[in-house]
Write a protein that holds these residues in place. Structure first.
Motif, PDB file in Angstrom:
ATOM      1  N   PHE A   1       8.239  69.939 -19.875  1.00 22.20           N
ATOM      2  CA  PHE A   1       8.831  71.212 -20.287  1.00 22.20           C
ATOM      3  C   PHE A   1       9.915  70.971 -21.064  1.00 22.20           C
ATOM      4  N   ILE A   2       9.875  71.874 -22.153  1.00 24.70           N
ATOM      5  CA  ILE A   2      10.909  72.012 -23.273  1.00 24.70           C
ATOM      6  C   ILE A   2      11.953  73.254 -23.238  1.00 24.70           C
ATOM      7  N   LYS A   3      12.973  72.890 -23.402  1.00 24.62           N
ATOM      8  CA  LYS A   3      13.862  74.342 -23.623  1.00 24.62           C
ATOM      9  C   LYS A   3      13.856  75.081 -24.804  1.00 24.62           C
ATOM     10  N   TYR A   4      13.603  76.109 -24.871  1.00 23.70           N
ATOM     11  CA  TYR A   4      13.610  77.231 -25.988  1.00 23.70           C
ATOM     12  C   TYR A   4      14.954  77.466 -26.520  1.00 23.70           C
ATOM     13  N   THR A   5      15.445  76.950 -27.216  1.00 25.94           N
ATOM     14  CA  THR A   5      17.038  77.115 -27.635  1.00 25.94           C
ATOM     15  C   THR A   5      17.254  78.118 -28.640  1.00 25.94           C
ATOM     16  N   PRO A   6      16.392  78.557 -29.551  1.00 25.38           N
ATOM     17  CA  PRO A   6      16.675  79.431 -30.760  1.00 25.38           C
ATOM     18  C   PRO A   6      17.255  80.686 -30.521  1.00 25.38           C
ATOM     19  N   THR A   7      16.817  81.349 -29.463  1.00 21.93           N
ATOM     20  CA  THR A   7      17.175  82.406 -28.805  1.00 21.93           C
ATOM     21  C   THR A   7      18.775  82.374 -28.134  1.00 21.93           C
ATOM     22  N   TRP A   8      18.607  81.462 -27.075  1.00 18.71           N
ATOM     23  CA  TRP A   8      19.766  81.404 -26.126  1.00 18.71           C
ATOM     24  C   TRP A   8      20.026  79.723 -26.389  1.00 18.71           C
ATOM     25  N   PRO A   9      21.072  79.309 -27.072  1.00 19.38           N
ATOM     26  CA  PRO A   9      21.371  77.854 -27.257  1.00 19.38           C
ATOM     27  C   PRO A   9      22.031  77.464 -26.040  1.00 19.38           C
ATOM     28  N   ARG A  10      22.739  78.378 -25.475  1.00 22.71           N
ATOM     29  CA  ARG A  10      23.357  77.824 -23.923  1.00 22.71           C
ATOM     30  C   ARG A  10      23.155  78.772 -23.085  1.00 22.71           C
ATOM     31  N   SER A  11      22.603  78.394 -21.973  1.00 32.00           N
ATOM     32  CA  SER A  11      22.082  79.465 -20.740  1.00 32.00           C
ATOM     33  C   SER A  11      23.216  79.915 -20.148  1.00 32.00           C
TER      34      SER A  11
END
Length: 474
Positions: free
Chosen positions: A307-317
């Protein structure tokens, strides 16, 4: 945590400070600050909240007003800073990284008369940078004041001071819990927590402060104002988790340490015969990935990214303030690769397991995506103690930590007397803790890197490393 960057040059350094501080954004999510000094116009300062907007976005609009040949800036997870201080030592700016555990006692001891007051933050607590400055101002010069403050403080204190002469004074913590590195180019010098920040700006390595060392940084050079001490306890967690992959501390690169650490963990599991039969080894994004690469290379199992983290929208969860929103953001960021999950036996390596807040959701997500088995490995030992020296793994109680909470549930207060045994996976208590966590989170197996393995991977004298969060030993 937190980080800082400063520069002194024969040219304007506003852009250097802007980008240098921005490259410390992985160390904090609450506030950012910049202060620039110009010989003619003096200090210019801005502090912004970065809880919901990145540092770069908040400070871009300020760049046109910043100008000067020296400056400092910071990312802070605690206090608004840098502060501008006026005292008998002159007008200066200060930024700090660290923790003051005895703040109330210091105020009572040194500032209990009617002539002193401190601005309270919204939490009611004292700004620790302001308190550090007040302690410094008790002496007749900045260096004596810094050394006095470091001795008085229970915790840690690393700082930068920008004087009204446009010079920077940098001081590493009394036992060097954090790094302070200096770079140079043809026009000046810079000082930084992360070395890669100044490499990208065209500076090369020039000097690394020792513990307790205080230096003055000018465009022309670096002067030692107080020599380094003998004792060092740099935080071992720098390499395991919060240090940036491109950086070097005490000559040891973060990314290479993580490869080595994963390899040591796999090697030791092979020796014990506990290496599970899996299809892929994967890292929990992002800092678990290099540990997993080392583990995969040593174990001979293919590395993959299921699985990949989608970071463009939320760089830090953890940016949203609401816990439910944070949990939902964490779920939304996890984008599966079905071909690498469905029917597969997977082993994941994470940099650490602190509170276990999102572990259950991650495992459920993998099983919902079709995983046959999920095995979990932590690239460091069980975290048994909240950090007393930096702003990592700090909570309201040690019982916020997954390992301590599990021990309490298993054995009550009696279990807290046997933490060293629980940290040993070969012991009866250690096996019981692993089994309980596996059952709770749905792992098919769970393993922690040993303290000896982490120390081997870092590769510097173990007596120079702080491992308090794992061992409880100072």
């Amino acid at each position: 945590m937190g980080g800082f960057f400063g520069a002194v040059s024969q040219r304007d350094v506003s852009l250097d400070i802007f980008f240098g501080v921005d490259y410390h954004s992985h160390l904090g999510t609450r506030r950012g600050g910049m202060i620039i000094h110009d010989v003619k116009d003096g200090f210019q300062r801005q502090i912004h909240s970065i809880e919901n907007t990145p540092f770069r976005t908040k400070f871009e609009k300020d760049l046109s007003s910043f100008h000067g040949a020296s400056g400092i800036g910071c990312i802070s997870d605690t206090d608004p800073q840098p502060l501008l201080v006026r005292s008998h030592l002159g007008l200066y700016a200060i930024t700090t990284v660290g923790i003051i555990n005895n703040a109330e006692e210091l105020v009572e001891q040194y500032f209990s008369d009617h002539g002193h007051q401190f601005m309270a933050m919204s939490s009611g607590k004292i700004n620790s940078t302001e308190l550090a400055a007040a302690l410094i101002n008790q002496k007749n010069d900045l260096v004596s004041g810094i050394l006095h403050a470091q001795e008085a403080i229970n915790g840690s204190l690393t700082l930068l001071i920008l004087t009204d002469q446009g010079e920077i004074i940098a001081a590493r913590d009394r036992v060097g819990r954090l790094p302070v590195l200096i770079g140079k180019n043809g026009q000046g010098h810079c000082v930084s927590f992360e070395s890669f920040a100044y490499h990208k700006l065209g500076y090369e390595d020039a000097y690394e402060l020792g513990p307790r060392e205080v230096v003055r940084i000018r465009a022309e050079g670096v002067d030692v104002l107080s020599p380094a001490g003998e004792e060092m306890k740099i935080c071992a967690f720098l390499w395991t988790y919060y240090g940036y992959p491109n950086s070097n501390y005490e000559g040891v690169n973060v990314e290479l340490m993580r490869y080595h650490n994963g390899a040591v963990m796999a090697r030791d599991e092979k020796k014990r015969g506990s290496l599970p039969d899996v299809d892929y080894v994967a890292g929990v994004p992002d800092s678990g990935i290099p540990h997993a690469i080392g583990y995969a290379n040593e174990s001979g199992v293919h590395f993959a990214r299921p699985f990949i983290k989608y970071t463009p929208t939320w760089p830090r969860s953890f940016m949203p303030t609401n816990q439910d929103v944070r949990n939902q953001v964490a779920k939304m960021k996890q984008i599966p690769v079905p071909e690498l999950i469905q029917g597969k036996k997977l082993l994941f390596v994470d940099d650490s397991i602190v509170r276990g807040t999102q572990l259950r959701e991650t495992v459920e997500f993998l099983y919902e995506s079709g995983a046959k088995e999920v095995h979990m490995r932590s690239a460091c030992p069980p975290i048994m103690y909240s950090c007393k020296y930096l702003n990592f793994s700090r909570g309201n109680s040690d019982m916020d930590l997954l390992a301590r909470r599990t021990i309490q549930e298993l054995e009550g207060d009696e279990g807290q007397k046997h933490l060293e045994e629980y940290a040993d996976p070969s012991s009866r208590r250690g096996q019981c803790m692993l089994k309980t966590i596996c059952e709770r989170f749905g792992f098919d197996s769970l393993g922690y890197q040993s303290l000896e393995g982490v120390l081997e991977a870092i590769g510097i004298d173990k007596d120079k490393l702080c491992t308090y969060c794992w061992s409880g030993k100072e």
